[in-house]
Design an enzyme around this catalytic site. Structure first.
Site, PDB file in Angstrom:
ATOM      1  CG  HIS B 497       5.682  -1.060   5.293  1.00 48.25           C
ATOM      2  ND1 HIS B 497       4.434  -0.247   4.966  1.00 48.25           N
ATOM      3  CD2 HIS B 497       6.478  -0.406   5.258  1.00 48.25           C
ATOM      4  CE1 HIS B 497       5.435   0.336   3.857  1.00 48.25           C
ATOM      5  NE2 HIS B 497       6.606   0.744   4.249  1.00 48.25           N
ATOM      6  CG  ASP B 501       1.024   3.289   1.512  1.00 54.34           C
ATOM      7  OD1 ASP B 501       1.178   1.669   1.751  1.00 54.34           O
ATOM      8  OD2 ASP B 501       0.119   3.312   0.387  1.00 54.34           O
TER       9      ASP B 501
END
Lengths: 487, 532
Positions: B497, B501
């Site tokens: 992450h 995204d």
């Protein structure tokens, strides 16, 4: 039926057959406090004691003594010469029968001392809990039992085209009759080069018979590897025993046995082997008839009664042990099963889980094998990606062996050898074999090593008494580890 | 019994490259296995102290980052000392094993382990193996201490290199000395983890019991009988005996552990079947070798990478039909591996990655330590080559062999290459090349795939695609106005992450799904100018 109204005799455990399996089960069951009855028409001891292991060893030993003495009539050996030697086979057989008789009585005594009941007679199961027994005296009994142990053993296989019985030239016989001959046959043809045929054939050769062995496979003792049987093959040759491998017995003619010697080299030649006696030793079959198998519903394993590791059959409280349950058909396997089955019936947590069942060929030289042979070891260990280490030790280099051999000129290879096979990764011993004079007794050491889970180092580092033949085991182990002293 | 002769080899000790002296010793050093590997872990010893070693015989297996390497002996000799215990990590070039050469008149097995210089801090590094032997022999500890006292205590004495200073204490008849493993450890620059003082260490190394070829537990008849009488299944008893044999001591330990619970460990006498019993035994085994690597890798991944996992279901019906059709065409062709789902998934990945290049990347966070703020910035390396890691279960644990240049493969060649590299991995033949350099990973447990999984990213990669179980499920068919049976399968994929995204992750998986649901897309050239 006359006994229809009669009150059945009851027993906790009924054992059908008094051979090594049945009588041991009877003794052990008695020791464990069970009410036990053993039924057999023959004297206690079964094939092994009456017409197998024991009498054959007696005859083999007598033959050895005779041959050793006779050799010294030609020329002195070890400084000993013998003027004349003769044999009265009937007297030899009487000596053998005396041994067998003593052992019959001994076994019966042991059973009685353990509190077991022995009935001389023939038992036939009516169902899984009841047997009809006809005693040797002609009395009819019905026995009701909580547990039934089938220990009916095995019998020599009879070839359809060579039926046992008298013939124009003499007789076709099984090992049973061979062990009761009253004279040494002039010409003996042995059909089947397995251990029984070779033990008896070689013994009669030593007693003076002209012996021919007919074996269908390409080597004698086909269950053993060639290296192990080679010293025996050479000894047979020196004794004048003719060995026909790849040969098939196809029938009888008025003078003897008709054989077909196969293979391109021989052009399927047919020959008559003149004989006084034709001894058929092509194997043994489990005795699955005559005791009421048809009246009970048992799962079979090929020709054998199927059992689990506690010797229990597919039917509740019906058990089976010994040759009737499968290979190897050996007395010591049956004996161990006899103990297991008695303990299992007594509710003890027991199983037949032997890792090692030694096999011995009592020829000259003797052959012993425990565990895996070299080919099996390579296959089985290879299949799990483990290599085999092998150590050998020749008895030509063993002092005690030399003192047992009158003729030191025999080739070194004939002296025999020890061989040990182990896993290369952790040196766990998986098989031990030996061939040579006096090696049969070492089955005890071999079996112990495999059963205990010995590693090569365990054996190599155990002091083996000198001078003994058994030193060879330590030497073979050391050889496999790369540091044999005398090898 | 001849006197024990010690082959003194101090003259040659320390010069590893020469073995000139026929009565000296030879030190085999940890080899440089290449690829910049600085240290190795001892996975197993093929020999023990006192064993005779032939030239080129394997003495040990050591493990680098992923590959296991067998170390052969360059000379004939007798093992005098081992450089560490299994699980120890040694630097390349440090002593691995010391061999005695020649040996004079004594049997090679009589060779005593002489001490190396200088004596390091005393630490019972080889305690477990020593105890192992003791348990086996039942030797008297005091006797051992006297006879074999060489070890740590007399290390300095032996270091003088005086061959005549050999102990030749007369033994009482019947008491034989044994070569013992308690020699002073060879020096090592690497601090060694101390062994925990547990019941296991006093009893020797506990392993699952060995089995015979037909699956029976290795134990003597008396041990087997005792186990039966106590209603124990020997398979559950840890073994310390030679070759993994269960000993009486092992049974004692097991029974003692179980009687403490106050619950009977066996059934009543006569019970043919073992009763159900409470079990309280603990078997300790150090995480070594591959298992240690896996543990380190998993911790590194989950402690630094913030995972985001996204699950979507995919209708595999059309692809399964295509797969069946294609496989029928190569039926009986030994040279072509049957197509599994994997080559199609690889094809879909390579297609989709063309549009999502940042998913085929390594995030190098070693420079700055992401989030900590010190040092330089992290670096994202986006690769053009697609090297697909295929998470593969082996007998030793999880290994990720690599299908290199997946973008250059057809489904057929990919199927063959995957089969080759995974098979090599399962059988332990995979090279370091086969096991490193992946840029994205597929994790599939096949029929065991479950409904959803949370795959762990194969750091330093940034994406892993997890394949769940395929099953026929009812799916509403709007056109037909009814449920229809479809072959449905979930993809559970995790992403780093820090660089990916949620929006991109979702689009990436949807693109994969589109390819798999309409397999024709797998083989269609990209539409010019099209982009997600």
């Amino acid at each position: 039926m006359t006994e229809a109204g009669a009150e059945p005799t009851t027993t906790q455990v009924l054992i059908i057959g008094g051979g090594p399996g049945g009588y041991v089960a009877g003794i052990r069951a008695g020791q464990l406090g069970l009410d036990v009855t053993v039924v057999d028409a023959q004297p206690m001891g079964g094939t092994c004691l009456n017409v197998g292991c024991i009498p054959s060893k007696a005859i083999i030993h007598a033959a050895d003594e005779f041959a050793a003495a006779r050799a010294k009539t030609d020329k002195p050996e070890m400084g000993i010469s013998v003027a004349a030697v003769s044999i009265d086979l009937a007297a030899t057989m009487a000596w053998k029968d005396d041994i067998v008789g003593r052992l019959n009585d001994g076994v019966t005594g042991l059973l009685k001392r353990a509190g077991a009941r022995v009935i001389a007679g023939r038992a036939e199961l009516i169902d899984g809990k009841t047997a009809r027994v006809t005693t040797n005296d002609g009395e009819a009994l019905t026995i009701a039992a909580e547990h039934v142990v089938i220990a009916t053993g095995s019998a020599p296989i009879e070839l359809r085209h060579l039926p046992f019985g008298e013939t124009a030239f003499g007789a076709v016989i099984s090992s049973t009759e061979a062990l009761a001959l009253d004279h040494v046959p002039e010409r003996l043809v042995v059909v089947g080069g397995g251990y029984i045929g070779l033990e008896l054939g070689e013994a009669f050769a030593k007693l003076g018979s002209a012996v021919t062995v007919v074996e269908a496979e390409q080597q004698i003792l086909p269950l053993y590897d060639r290296r192990l049987t080679m010293p025996l093959g050479r000894k047979l040759k020196r004794l004048g025993v003719e060995v026909l491998t790849g040969a098939r017995a196809i029938g009888l003619d008025p003078t003897g046995l008709l054989v077909e010697v196969g293979g391109a080299d021989y052009g399927n030649e047919r020959r008559t082997l003149p004989a006084d006696r034709v001894l058929v030793t092509v194997g043994r079959r489990p005795v699955t008839d005559g005791w009421g198998l048809e009246n009970v519903s048992l799962t079979m394993n090929d020709r054998f009664v199927a059992i689990d590791e506690r010797c229990h059959t597919s039917m509740k409280n019906v058990w089976a042990i010994g040759d009737v349950t499968g290979e190897p058909m050996l007395a010591h396997r049956a004996m161990k099963q006899g103990e297991v089955v008695a303990e299992a019936i007594a509710g003890e947590p027991t199983v037949f889980d032997a890792r090692a069942i030694p096999a011995i060929v009592f020829t000259d030289p003797e052959i012993v094998s425990v565990g895996l042979g070299p080919d099996e070891a390579a296959d089985e260990l290879g299949s799990i990606g483990v290599e085999v280490v092998e150590g050998r030790f020749s008895l030509a280099a063993n002092g005690r062996s030399m003192t047992l051999r009158p003729d030191q000129n025999a080739s070194a290879a004939d002296a025999g050898f020890f061989r040990i096979l182990a896993r290369a990764d952790n040196h766990l011993v998986v098989g031990i074999q030996a061939v040579g004079q006096g090696v049969a007794e070492l089955a005890a050491a071999f079996g112990l090593a495999v059963e205990m889970g010995a590693r090569l180092e365990d054996i190599a580092d155990t002091i083996h008494a000198h001078p003994t033949v058994g030193e060879g085991l330590a030497e073979a182990s050391a050889a496999s580890l790369g540091h044999a002293i005398h090898g | 019994m001849s006197e024990t002769q010690t082959t003194n080899g101090e003259s040659a000790t320390g010069s590893s490259s020469t073995g000139g002296s026929s009565t000296g010793s030879f030190v085999v050093k940890v080899p440089d296995v290449g690829e910049g590997v600085a240290e190795v872990e001892i996975v197993s010893w093929s020999v023990g102290v006192g064993d005779t070693v032939a030239r080129l015989q394997t003495v040990a297996e050591v493990m680098t980052d992923k590959a296991t390497v067998e170390v052969p002996s360059p000379v004939d000799g007798v093992v005098a000392e081992l450089g560490g215990a299994v699980g120890d990590v040694l630097l390349v070039g440090s002593p691995l094993i010391r061999l005695g050469l020649g040996g004079g008149s004594g049997s090679p097995r009589d060779a005593q382990p002489a001490a190396a210089k200088p004596p390091p801090p005393e630490r019972p590094r080889r305690q477990s193996e020593a105890a192992d032997r003791e348990a086996d022999q039942g030797d008297d500890g005091k006797e051992e201490g006297r006879e074999e006292g060489g070890g740590e205590g007399t290390a300095e004495h032996e270091e003088t290199g005086d061959a005549s200073a050999v102990r030749s204490t007369p033994r009482p008849p019947g008491v034989q000395a044994r070569p013992h493993a308690t020699g002073a450890p060879m020096s090592s620059n690497e601090p060694q983890p101390a062994r925990g003082a547990t019941s296991a260490s006093t009893r020797g190394r506990v392993t699952p019991p060995s089995r015979t070829l037909d699956g029976k537990v290795l134990a003597t008849p008396a041990v087997r009988r005792r186990a039966r009488e106590n209603g124990l299944d020997l398979r559950r008893v840890g073994a310390t005996g030679p070759a993994g044999r269960v000993t009486h001591q092992d049974l004692d330990a097991y029974l003692a552990a179980h009687s403490e619970s106050g619950i009977a460990v066996g059934g009543p006498p006569g019970a043919a079947v073992a009763a159900r019993v409470a079990r309280t035994g603990v078997t300790e085994s150090p995480l070594i070798g591959l298992r240690r690597r896996i543990a380190q890798q998993m911790v590194a991944s989950t402690s630094t990478i913030p995972h985001i996992t996204y699950v979507e279901e995919v209708d595999m019906t059309a692809l399964e039909e295509l797969r069946a059709t294609l496989n029928r065409r190569v039926q009986g062709d030994d040279t072509q591996t049957r197509l599994t789902l994997l080559p199609f998934l690889v094809r879909a990945l390579t297609n989709v990655l063309a549009d999502f290049p940042q998913f085929n990347a390594h995030l190098d966070d070693s420079e700055g330590g992401s989030g900590s703020g010190d040092g330089g910035p992290d670096v994202l390396r986006v690769y053009e080559s697609v090297h697909v890691g295929i998470a593969t279960q082996t007998d030793n644990g999880l290994i990720v062999p690599v299908l290199r240049h997946a973008e250059a493969h057809t489904v057929w060649s990919a199927a063959n290459a995957i089969a080759e590299v995974t098979e090599a991995t399962r059988t332990g033949r995979a090279s370091a090349e086969d096991l490193s350099g992946s840029t994205i990973t597929i994790s599939s447990l096949g029929a065991l795939g479950g409904i959803v999984s949370t795959p762990v990213i194969n750091k330093p990669e940034v994406a892993v695609v997890g394949v769940n179980k395929m099953a026929v499920r009812p799916v509403w068919n709007e056109a037909a106005g009814q449920f229809t049976p479809r072959k449905m399968m979930n993809l559970s994929s995790s992403f780093d992450h820090r660089v990916i995204d949620g929006w991109d992750a979702a689009n990436f998986v949807q693109a994969l799904r589109a390819q798999l649901e309409q397999p024709a897309l797998l083989f269609v050239d990209p539409i010019p100018g099209d982009s997600p």
